[in-house]
Design a protein around this motif. Sequence first.
Motif, PDB file in Angstrom:
ATOM      1  N   TYR A  43      -1.303  -4.150  -4.592  1.00 20.91           N
ATOM      2  CA  TYR A  43      -1.143  -3.297  -5.769  1.00 20.91           C
ATOM      3  C   TYR A  43      -2.178  -3.651  -6.841  1.00 20.91           C
ATOM      4  O   TYR A  43      -2.837  -2.763  -7.390  1.00 20.91           O
ATOM      5  CB  TYR A  43       0.268  -3.436  -6.335  1.00 20.91           C
ATOM      6  N   TYR A  44      -2.313  -4.939  -7.129  1.00 24.36           N
ATOM      7  CA  TYR A  44      -3.283  -5.359  -8.141  1.00 24.36           C
ATOM      8  C   TYR A  44      -4.707  -4.972  -7.751  1.00 24.36           C
ATOM      9  O   TYR A  44      -5.502  -4.573  -8.590  1.00 24.36           O
ATOM     10  CB  TYR A  44      -3.214  -6.862  -8.380  1.00 24.36           C
ATOM     11  N   ALA A 100      -5.705  -2.555  -5.382  1.00 24.90           N
ATOM     12  CA  ALA A 100      -5.929  -1.129  -5.146  1.00 24.90           C
ATOM     13  C   ALA A 100      -5.738  -0.271  -6.394  1.00 24.90           C
ATOM     14  O   ALA A 100      -6.496   0.664  -6.620  1.00 24.90           O
ATOM     15  CB  ALA A 100      -5.007  -0.644  -4.035  1.00 24.90           C
ATOM     16  N   PHE A 101      -4.720  -0.572  -7.181  1.00 24.56           N
ATOM     17  CA  PHE A 101      -4.386   0.314  -8.282  1.00 24.56           C
ATOM     18  C   PHE A 101      -4.853  -0.189  -9.642  1.00 24.56           C
ATOM     19  O   PHE A 101      -5.043   0.596 -10.564  1.00 24.56           O
ATOM     20  CB  PHE A 101      -2.872   0.573  -8.320  1.00 24.56           C
ATOM     21  N   GLN A 102      -5.026  -1.486  -9.786  1.00 29.86           N
ATOM     22  CA  GLN A 102      -5.489  -2.005 -11.063  1.00 29.86           C
ATOM     23  C   GLN A 102      -6.917  -2.532 -10.995  1.00 29.86           C
ATOM     24  O   GLN A 102      -7.512  -2.820 -12.023  1.00 29.86           O
ATOM     25  CB  GLN A 102      -4.543  -3.089 -11.563  1.00 29.86           C
ATOM     26  N   GLY A 103      -7.431  -2.698  -9.793  1.00 33.99           N
ATOM     27  CA  GLY A 103      -8.805  -3.156  -9.624  1.00 33.99           C
ATOM     28  C   GLY A 103      -9.055  -4.575 -10.097  1.00 33.99           C
ATOM     29  O   GLY A 103     -10.172  -4.920 -10.446  1.00 33.99           O
ATOM     30  N   ASP A 104      -8.040  -5.404 -10.079  1.00 35.40           N
ATOM     31  CA  ASP A 104      -8.155  -6.780 -10.568  1.00 35.40           C
ATOM     32  C   ASP A 104      -8.185  -7.740  -9.381  1.00 35.40           C
ATOM     33  O   ASP A 104      -7.147  -8.148  -8.860  1.00 35.40           O
ATOM     34  CB  ASP A 104      -6.984  -7.098 -11.489  1.00 35.40           C
TER      35      ASP A 104
END
Length: 81
Positions: free
Chosen positions: A23-24, A26-30
């Motif tokens: 999630y971090y 793919a969706f937040q780019g972190d």
Amino acid sequence: MATDLSIRIQRLLYGAFVALGVYYLAFQGDAGLAAATWGIALVFDPFDQSVSWQHRPRWQRLWLLVHVAAVVALFVASLLL
């Protein structure tokens, strides 16, 4: 020998931390937070911890080594980006 319940809980926590890392990433780019989360996931070894490294099947050792390599790669990527 680890109990069946403890192995299930470890696998659940391992999967949850890996999913959180995805999630971090793919969706937040972190990449840094994803690397940290995947690193924490390794604490919850999804396989039977009572089996020593030498006696584990090759695929389990490969799985864990690839996981460590992904953590290191994400950490380096977070430093460079």
